[in-house]
Scaffold this active site. Sequence first.
Site, PDB file in Angstrom:
ATOM      1  N   LYS A  68       0.800  -1.224   0.000  1.00 62.11           N
ATOM      2  CA  LYS A  68       0.000   0.000   0.000  1.00 62.11           C
ATOM      3  C   LYS A  68       0.839   1.284   0.000  1.00 62.11           C
ATOM      4  CE  LYS A  68      -4.295  -1.729   2.016  1.00 62.11           C
ATOM      5  NZ  LYS A  68      -5.347  -1.454   3.017  1.00 62.11           N
ATOM      6  N   ASP A 105     -10.210   3.483   2.429  1.00 66.18           N
ATOM      7  CA  ASP A 105     -10.423   2.853   3.729  1.00 66.18           C
ATOM      8  C   ASP A 105     -11.182   3.770   4.700  1.00 66.18           C
ATOM      9  OD1 ASP A 105      -9.339   0.355   3.187  1.00 66.18           O
ATOM     10  OD2 ASP A 105      -7.314   0.946   3.785  1.00 66.18           O
TER      11      ASP A 105
END
Length: 280
Positions: A68, A105
């Site tokens: 990520k 997220d």
Amino acid sequence: MSTAPRACVIGWPVEHSRSPAIHGYWLRHYGIDGAYEKEAVRPEELEAFLTGLAARGYAGANVTLPHKEAALHIARSADAAARAIGAANTLWLDDEGILHAGNTDAYGFMTNLDTEAPRWREGCDVAMVLGAGGAARAILHGLIGAGVPQILVSNRTAAKAEDLARRFGPSVEAIGWEDKDSALSACGLLVNTTSLGMTGQPPLDIAVAALPAPAVVTDIVYVPLETPLLATARARGLATVDGLGMLLHQAVPGFERWFGVRPEVTPDLRAHVVATLGAR
């Protein structure tokens, strides 16, 4: 050569990812001629894979561990959430083939919280976030954006919590792991982002009884769906929110970018994904 849109999830390993179950369900549900695949990509091969995304026939990708942070740096541009969180979980190519990075997220967490506990903001002057990893950064970004006045962060490694407090500014305060129980009486929201309580891990040891009666307890762990933390909170009569909804909602923006339809998170989708967890 097929012109049907394709996307994938990239990780090392990647077999555990539930993203194909989510996106595959939506592709079938909306009758879209497209595909969503898993790609196991070694860390040393990530940049070559992403720069060749179009050549591989992909319109974009989800990114899971351990890629990520690296994906954020490889992309040519990034949205505000990805920059603030310091990680990307969603990538897409524009019409000129330029790679963009986003992080959904925080969106996934906040949308799930708003959906499952719509009154959580009432009296929530203080929230507590346990953990200091990437998920904690995303949730801090979301809670700050929602206007929570004070957020306490506690982590077993205190220095990591202190780093987050410095990174996110004056509304975030680091507290010692040994001090978390004594701070709960002021908290309207408790969020666990640690692996404690996950299947195969020890339970989270925390004094749930110290929370005020209107408090909401949420755990981003979704295996098991009801962690020991959530079971204890529910037994006490507190509102609880499990972690699966965050996973489902964070997938929405990426699907819309790649396949051109904004999908809905429904009970049928949830049941479909739960079935892949081997849980009821």
